[in-house]
Motif scaffolding. Structure first.
Motif, PDB file in Angstrom:
ATOM      1  N   ALA A  61       2.838   8.804  -2.710  1.00  0.00           N
ATOM      2  CA  ALA A  61       2.313   8.518  -4.047  1.00  0.00           C
ATOM      3  C   ALA A  61       2.898   7.221  -4.596  1.00  0.00           C
ATOM      4  O   ALA A  61       2.172   6.409  -5.192  1.00  0.00           O
ATOM      5  N   LEU A  62       4.175   7.010  -4.394  1.00  0.00           N
ATOM      6  CA  LEU A  62       4.811   5.777  -4.881  1.00  0.00           C
ATOM      7  C   LEU A  62       4.278   4.549  -4.158  1.00  0.00           C
ATOM      8  O   LEU A  62       4.099   3.488  -4.760  1.00  0.00           O
TER       9      LEU A  62
ATOM     10  N   GLU B  61       1.043  -0.294  -4.278  1.00  0.00           N
ATOM     11  CA  GLU B  61      -0.056  -1.086  -3.720  1.00  0.00           C
ATOM     12  C   GLU B  61      -1.106  -1.378  -4.779  1.00  0.00           C
ATOM     13  O   GLU B  61      -1.651  -2.479  -4.838  1.00  0.00           O
ATOM     14  N   THR B  62      -1.407  -0.404  -5.613  1.00  0.00           N
ATOM     15  CA  THR B  62      -2.386  -0.587  -6.674  1.00  0.00           C
ATOM     16  C   THR B  62      -1.920  -1.663  -7.651  1.00  0.00           C
ATOM     17  O   THR B  62      -2.705  -2.533  -8.072  1.00  0.00           O
TER      18      THR B  62
END
Length: 105
Positions: free
Chosen positions: A94-95, A100-101
């Motif tokens: 998730a991190l 990346e987002t």
């Protein structure tokens, strides 16, 4: 079996004993806290046993409730330990996605 323990400050009643090799002090303390609105409970170590004491005697139903709470918290600890690697992997994934987002925006 109820044992009476006389402290210099007040009379205590032994409620139940747990084997510290299979039950954690944390589980016992969490269970005691859960019952703290109704009972003044304390715990102490006596060799390999965790002894729960009260300022007043508890009836059988209350002792069963305490034991059920201890078992519940102990199971939660076991599940937490056994699923730690999966939980860590999910959090790491998730991190990475969050990072990346943020980078590609």
């Amino acid at each position: 079996m109820v044992h009476e323990h006389t402290d210099a400050r007040m009379k205590m009643f032994e409620i139940v004993r747990f084997d510290s090799k299979i039950t954690s002090v944390t589980s016992v303390r969490n269970a005691m806290y859960r019952m703290s609105a109704r009972h003044g409970l304390i715990c102490r170590l006596d060799g390999d046993e965790i002894v729960v004491e009260s300022h007043a005697q508890l009836d059988e139903a209350e002792i069963l409730t305490l034991t059920r709470h201890v078992n519940d918290y102990q199971l939660r600890e076991i599940i937490k330990q056994e699923t730690a690697s999966v939980r860590d992997a999910v959090l790491a994934a998730a991190l990475i996605r969050i990072t990346e987002t943020q980078i590609y925006q």
